[in-house]
Scaffold this motif. Structure first.
Motif, PDB file in Angstrom:
ATOM      1  N   LYS A 169       0.731  -1.207   0.086  1.00 48.19           N
ATOM      2  CA  LYS A 169       0.019   0.075  -0.064  1.00 48.19           C
ATOM      3  C   LYS A 169       0.769   1.242  -0.107  1.00 48.19           C
ATOM      4  N   GLN A 170       1.752   1.399   0.924  1.00 46.36           N
ATOM      5  CA  GLN A 170       2.571   2.528   0.940  1.00 46.36           C
ATOM      6  C   GLN A 170       3.289   2.960  -0.159  1.00 46.36           C
ATOM      7  N   ASP A 171       3.788   1.833  -0.910  1.00 44.77           N
ATOM      8  CA  ASP A 171       4.417   2.020  -2.191  1.00 44.77           C
ATOM      9  C   ASP A 171       3.599   2.479  -3.537  1.00 44.77           C
ATOM     10  N   ASP A 172       2.349   1.731  -3.473  1.00 44.18           N
ATOM     11  CA  ASP A 172       1.333   1.909  -4.353  1.00 44.18           C
ATOM     12  C   ASP A 172       0.940   3.346  -4.253  1.00 44.18           C
ATOM     13  N   VAL A 173       0.608   3.939  -3.242  1.00 42.18           N
ATOM     14  CA  VAL A 173       0.105   5.349  -2.850  1.00 42.18           C
ATOM     15  C   VAL A 173       1.011   6.254  -3.397  1.00 42.18           C
ATOM     16  N   GLU A 208       3.607   5.721  -5.629  1.00 40.72           N
ATOM     17  CA  GLU A 208       3.569   5.607  -6.974  1.00 40.72           C
ATOM     18  C   GLU A 208       2.584   6.606  -7.597  1.00 40.72           C
ATOM     19  N   ALA A 209       1.433   6.267  -7.295  1.00 41.06           N
ATOM     20  CA  ALA A 209       0.208   6.976  -7.862  1.00 41.06           C
ATOM     21  C   ALA A 209       0.397   8.507  -7.654  1.00 41.06           C
ATOM     22  N   ALA A 210       0.687   8.964  -6.672  1.00 41.01           N
ATOM     23  CA  ALA A 210       0.902  10.148  -6.233  1.00 41.01           C
ATOM     24  C   ALA A 210       2.017  10.860  -7.578  1.00 41.01           C
ATOM     25  N   MET A 211       3.091  10.299  -7.482  1.00 41.68           N
ATOM     26  CA  MET A 211       4.219  10.512  -8.492  1.00 41.68           C
ATOM     27  C   MET A 211       3.615  10.480  -9.960  1.00 41.68           C
ATOM     28  N   LEU A 212       2.944   9.484 -10.304  1.00 41.25           N
ATOM     29  CA  LEU A 212       2.341   9.478 -11.618  1.00 41.25           C
ATOM     30  C   LEU A 212       1.352  10.498 -12.083  1.00 41.25           C
ATOM     31  N   SER A 213       0.532  11.016 -11.102  1.00 45.41           N
ATOM     32  CA  SER A 213      -0.654  11.732 -11.190  1.00 45.41           C
ATOM     33  C   SER A 213      -0.440  12.934 -12.198  1.00 45.41           C
ATOM     34  N   PRO A 214       0.750  13.826 -12.020  1.00 46.25           N
ATOM     35  CA  PRO A 214       0.836  14.889 -12.960  1.00 46.25           C
ATOM     36  C   PRO A 214       1.035  14.496 -14.312  1.00 46.25           C
ATOM     37  N   LEU A 215       1.773  13.445 -14.624  1.00 48.38           N
ATOM     38  CA  LEU A 215       1.918  12.775 -15.992  1.00 48.38           C
ATOM     39  C   LEU A 215       0.555  12.360 -16.563  1.00 48.38           C
ATOM     40  N   ILE A 216      -0.304  11.698 -15.557  1.00 50.09           N
ATOM     41  CA  ILE A 216      -1.689  11.226 -15.950  1.00 50.09           C
ATOM     42  C   ILE A 216      -2.436  12.612 -16.507  1.00 50.09           C
ATOM     43  N   ALA A 217      -2.582  13.426 -15.713  1.00 58.20           N
ATOM     44  CA  ALA A 217      -3.110  14.917 -15.721  1.00 58.20           C
ATOM     45  C   ALA A 217      -2.914  15.382 -17.448  1.00 58.20           C
ATOM     46  N   GLN A 218      -1.549  14.948 -17.881  1.00 61.53           N
ATOM     47  CA  GLN A 218      -1.133  15.585 -19.275  1.00 61.53           C
ATOM     48  C   GLN A 218      -1.793  14.840 -20.406  1.00 61.53           C
ATOM     49  N   VAL A 219      -2.317  13.694 -20.404  1.00 61.43           N
ATOM     50  CA  VAL A 219      -2.972  12.923 -20.951  1.00 61.43           C
ATOM     51  C   VAL A 219      -4.593  12.950 -21.071  1.00 61.43           C
ATOM     52  N   MET A 220      -5.014  13.388 -19.938  1.00 57.20           N
ATOM     53  CA  MET A 220      -6.600  13.594 -19.784  1.00 57.20           C
ATOM     54  C   MET A 220      -7.168  14.684 -20.327  1.00 57.20           C
ATOM     55  N   LEU A 221      -8.386  14.319 -20.975  1.00 59.85           N
ATOM     56  CA  LEU A 221      -9.018  15.535 -21.718  1.00 59.85           C
ATOM     57  C   LEU A 221      -9.945  16.463 -20.604  1.00 59.85           C
ATOM     58  N   PRO A 222      -9.848  17.691 -20.869  1.00 65.65           N
ATOM     59  CA  PRO A 222     -10.547  18.508 -19.356  1.00 65.65           C
ATOM     60  C   PRO A 222     -11.890  17.965 -19.220  1.00 65.65           C
ATOM     61  N   GLY A 223     -12.192  17.584 -17.913  1.00 63.50           N
ATOM     62  CA  GLY A 223     -13.388  16.910 -17.577  1.00 63.50           C
ATOM     63  C   GLY A 223     -13.590  15.453 -17.719  1.00 63.50           C
ATOM     64  N   GLY A 224     -12.004  14.859 -18.052  1.00 63.03           N
ATOM     65  CA  GLY A 224     -12.239  13.478 -18.223  1.00 63.03           C
ATOM     66  C   GLY A 224     -12.307  12.432 -16.940  1.00 63.03           C
ATOM     67  N   LEU A 225     -12.554  11.551 -16.960  1.00 65.54           N
ATOM     68  CA  LEU A 225     -12.951  10.630 -15.630  1.00 65.54           C
ATOM     69  C   LEU A 225     -11.961   9.900 -15.388  1.00 65.54           C
ATOM     70  N   LEU A 226     -11.510   9.586 -14.178  1.00 61.23           N
ATOM     71  CA  LEU A 226     -10.434   8.802 -13.737  1.00 61.23           C
ATOM     72  C   LEU A 226     -10.895   7.828 -12.520  1.00 61.23           C
ATOM     73  N   ILE A 227     -10.710   6.316 -12.658  1.00 59.64           N
ATOM     74  CA  ILE A 227     -11.178   5.508 -11.543  1.00 59.64           C
ATOM     75  C   ILE A 227      -9.917   4.802 -11.352  1.00 59.64           C
ATOM     76  N   SER A 228      -9.823   4.621  -9.877  1.00 61.73           N
ATOM     77  CA  SER A 228      -8.591   4.242  -9.422  1.00 61.73           C
ATOM     78  C   SER A 228      -8.790   3.668  -8.335  1.00 61.73           C
ATOM     79  N   GLY A 229      -7.902   2.494  -7.878  1.00 61.28           N
ATOM     80  CA  GLY A 229      -7.626   1.883  -6.737  1.00 61.28           C
ATOM     81  C   GLY A 229      -6.928   2.526  -5.770  1.00 61.28           C
ATOM     82  N   GLN A 230      -5.986   3.425  -6.238  1.00 59.91           N
ATOM     83  CA  GLN A 230      -5.235   4.219  -5.388  1.00 59.91           C
ATOM     84  C   GLN A 230      -5.706   5.524  -5.482  1.00 59.91           C
ATOM     85  N   PRO A 231      -5.373   6.366  -4.229  1.00 55.77           N
ATOM     86  CA  PRO A 231      -5.542   7.850  -4.433  1.00 55.77           C
ATOM     87  C   PRO A 231      -4.522   8.631  -5.240  1.00 55.77           C
ATOM     88  N   LEU A 232      -5.107   9.355  -6.034  1.00 57.21           N
ATOM     89  CA  LEU A 232      -4.477  10.100  -7.248  1.00 57.21           C
ATOM     90  C   LEU A 232      -4.496  11.727  -6.533  1.00 57.21           C
TER      91      LEU A 232
END
Length: 158
Positions: free
Chosen positions: A106-110, A112-136
């Motif tokens: 859990k600690q490592d997965d959380v 990693e999700a936080a570290m990747l979040s800004p990169l994920i934001a770059q591919v998302m359309l405004p208003g796009g939907l994200l579903i995740s098992g980890q906090p973003l």
């Protein structure tokens, strides 16, 4: 709760969340992104419920069930950071993203999700939907379907 019961609860939440998401993006154009192919069960479900959408899939290795292998042109194989950068090079295009990276610590997965979040934001359309098992981070958290416990799966808008 046994690990089996926990897994069943997670898989049910994942399926219900994806089914709910389809209704949320019906009036939105854009592609789908499945981060973490694994055995390919989620990808298989996504292509069934979203047959007319391009589904990008990302994972370190291709080791899914043969019936769930994505087309080579839609599979981004490698570490998440360069693969997200590669996808972002064409500009935002993702209407729905499913985040399922993790190793089960859990600690490592959380982290990693936080570290990747800004990169994920770059591919998302405004208003796009994200579903995740980890906090973003950096996204607006929203309420998902009532059938899913708030701590089981997380829902966000870009």
């Amino acid at each position: 709760m046994s690990r089996l019961d926990s897994m069943l609860r997670r898989l049910t939440a994942q399926r219900d969340g994806l089914n709910w998401a389809v209704d949320q993006i019906t009036d939105t154009s854009g592609d789908i992104l499945d981060m973490g192919l694994g055995n390919g069960r989620t990808y298989d479900h996504l292509r069934e419920i979203l047959p007319d959408r391009r589904i990008w899939v990302m994972d370190r290795v291709l080791q899914c069930h043969p019936s769930s292998t994505p087309p080579a042109e839609d599979f981004l194989q490698g570490e998440a950071v360069p693969m997200l950068k590669k996808l972002a090079a064409g500009g935002p295009k993702i209407a729905l993203a499913h985040y399922d990276f993790g190793r089960g610590i859990k600690q490592d997965d959380v982290a990693e999700a936080a570290m990747l979040s800004p990169l994920i934001a770059q591919v998302m359309l405004p208003g796009g939907l994200l579903i995740s098992g980890q906090p973003l981070v950096g996204f607006q958290q929203i309420t998902g379907p009532e059938t899913i416990a708030p701590d089981r799966y997380l829902f966000y808008r870009a």
